[in-house]
Design an enzyme around this catalytic site. Structure first.
Site, PDB file in Angstrom:
ATOM      1  N   LYS A 173      37.538  39.078  43.286  1.00 62.90           N
ATOM      2  CA  LYS A 173      38.541  38.879  42.236  1.00 62.90           C
ATOM      3  C   LYS A 173      38.385  40.035  41.259  1.00 62.90           C
ATOM      4  O   LYS A 173      37.579  40.005  40.351  1.00 62.90           O
ATOM      5  CB  LYS A 173      38.314  37.537  41.524  1.00 62.90           C
ATOM      6  N   GLU A 176      42.699  42.265  36.743  1.00 65.80           N
ATOM      7  CA  GLU A 176      44.142  42.367  36.906  1.00 65.80           C
ATOM      8  C   GLU A 176      44.714  43.600  36.195  1.00 65.80           C
ATOM      9  O   GLU A 176      45.891  43.912  36.364  1.00 65.80           O
ATOM     10  CB  GLU A 176      44.822  41.095  36.389  1.00 65.80           C
ATOM     11  N   CYS A 281      29.607  50.034  30.275  1.00 67.26           N
ATOM     12  CA  CYS A 281      28.534  49.142  29.808  1.00 67.26           C
ATOM     13  C   CYS A 281      27.228  49.902  29.615  1.00 67.26           C
ATOM     14  O   CYS A 281      26.297  49.384  29.005  1.00 67.26           O
ATOM     15  CB  CYS A 281      28.326  47.994  30.792  1.00 67.26           C
TER      16      CYS A 281
END
Length: 498
Positions: A173, A176, A281
């Protein structure tokens, strides 16, 4: 306008939910695609495809699984330029930076090609009279990864390459915000010989994430994103009996000792603090010079370098960095700069008013540099995720060491010094998961493991390296004894290996 669906069962399929998210081109601010947002039923369809395909793939010998990854590496190299341009246009990072994103992912896929060796178990002959003991590693079954927008090639490969090499089926996943490259990577894995259903890409939002966490057939989940969401996923995964490795935010410090080479340190801070518009990050967002003289010398060098940063469209090969990923991200970073000013920090360089000529609707921001930041300020405590560097002045080494050690985040840290004793002491004592010594972004190479501490990481095992094989497999231990070694009569006590 292009519409992005899902990749399920070896082919791209249209979304059925009727819900879509905009995919922007950050350098122009234009919507270039619509991405479908999956329903729970669509996620379940991907799981069923994966569950049906996994047993045969898990039974495939590891050499053959490795050959698929080897072919995948070849195909990505073939399409390298095309993938990098797609990544840059959807994310906003420059094309050279996009190529680095792809390359660091490929290095983990290369590591996973060693799976025949990495999955070897252990064997002890003669552990007792006529008794042999051996262990084997077996795949978990169906596993999933939820990956962020800022590395749309690297982190998906960090997840699916070792998982698939270990014999699992994988549900990805991706973010988006930039789904194009994950979809392309799935197609390349299929072209490389991966059976349909072993790698599925389900695009979506929280509904898809919750469906992954609640699905009983998904045995493990990996996540990279913000710390609040990392903790949410970790806790909810634990409640449903899944393994979880969840990596969150960061506030990476760079300690500058008085003996450091200031010119080299400034080069490192500029690249690590402002590269990819600070949307990493592992970006350095806090510089900690030790002593007033060090701090003054650092600021004298930093200010003109930050003012001279070249911001440009993603397609400009000479740009230092491009736009942020969305307008919301841009406004969020600007708001943090406003907060820093209100809190009393000295804004030495203000990039909030930057506009890119010819790209006025793009999501651009100039570099910002704060001085005299203190540890009680929000701009120090919270992750900004933009082109903003804060300077926190430390009086001595002990104070400098305490700053990253006491911070809520513990992803990465660096020290700049010529003193080997100070560097060794710092590496041993600092309470942070990844340490650089004169290295500003200490991301380990693929055959070591990547992971932060404290609120930067939730779970016992890290990403890539040997930990990835441990995470995506379960160990079975077999104790065997053949009839010639069996004594007559029942044994009622615990067997002893005498």
């Amino acid at each position: 306008m292009r519409t992005v669906g899902h990749f399920i069962g070896g082919k791209e399929v249209e979304g059925k939910s009727g819900r879509f998210a905009d995919v922007f081109e950050p350098m122009t601010g234009e919507v270039k695609a619509k991405v479908a947002l999956a329903t729970k039923a669509e996620l379940r369809a991907a799981v069923e495809n994966a569950k049906a395909a996994q047993p045969e793939w898990g039974a495939t010998n590891p050499q053959r699984r490795a050959r698929v990854l080897m072919k995948f590496l070849e195909l990505v190299q073939r399409d390298y330029d095309k993938l990098a341009e797609l990544l840059a246009r959807e994310h906003g990072k420059t094309i050279p930076d996009a190529k680095g994103d792809i390359q660091r992912g490929l290095e983990v896929a290369e590591f996973a090609c060693g799976i025949p060796h990495l999955m070897k178990g252990e064997y002890t002959e003669g552990a007792g009279p006529g008794i042999d003991i051996y262990s084997m590693r077996q795949p978990l079954g169906v596993v999933a990864g939820i990956t962020p927008f800022n590395f749309p090639a690297m982190i998906p490969m960090w997840k699916f390459a070792p998982a698939i090499a270990c014999g699992n089926a994988f549900i990805l996943k991706p973010s988006e915000r930039d789904p194009g490259v994950p979809m392309a990577l799935a197609a390349l894995m299929l072209e490389a010989g991966l059976p349909p259903g072993i790698l599925n890409v389900v695009n979506g939002d929280k509904e898809a994430v919750d469906a992954i966490l609640d699905d009983p057939d998904i045995k493990a989940v990996g996540f990279v994103g913000s710390s609040p969401i990392a903790q949410y996923i970790y806790e909810r995964a634990a409640q449903t009996g899944k393994r979880a490795q969840c990596f969150g935010g960061a506030k990476n410090h760079a300690i500058i000792m008085p003996d450091a080479d200031i010119d080299q340190t400034v080069d490192a801070l500029i690249g690590a603090g402002y590269g990819s518009a600070g949307e990493r990050c592992m970006a350095i967002s806090v510089a900690v010079p030790v002593g007033k003289a060090t701090a003054d010398a650092l600021m004298d060098k930093l200010i003109p370098r930050v003012e001279a940063l070249k911001i440009g469209p993603s397609t400009d090969p000479t740009a230092d960095y491009g736009p942020l990923v969305t307008k919301e991200a841009l406004e969020r970073v600007k708001n943090y700069v406003d907060i820093g000013v209100k809190e009393g920090a000295t804004l030495a360089v203000d990039g909030r008013g930057f506009k890119m000529q010819g790209y006025e609707n793009g999501f651009y921001m100039g570099g910002c540099l704060f001085d005299n930041v203190t540890k009680d300020m929000r701009i120090y405590k919270e992750e900004i995720f933009g082109p903003v560097l804060s300077v926190v002045r430390a009086h001595d080494y002990a104070e400098a060491l305490s700053l990253p050690s006491d911070h809520d985040y513990g992803n990465g840290v660096a020290i700049f010094t010529r003193d080997g004793d100070a560097a060794r002491d710092f590496a041993a004592k600092v309470n942070v998961g990844m340490v650089g010594i004169n290295v500003p972004i200490p991301v380990p190479i693929a055959y070591y493991t990547f992971g932060g501490w404290k609120k930067s990481g939730f779970g016992d095992l890290n990403q890539h390296g040997p930990d990835s094989v441990r995470f995506y497999t379960k160990t079975k231990t077999v104790t065997s004894r053949w009839p010639s070694g069996v004594k007559e009569g029942a044994e009622f006590s615990i067997p002893l290996m005498k």
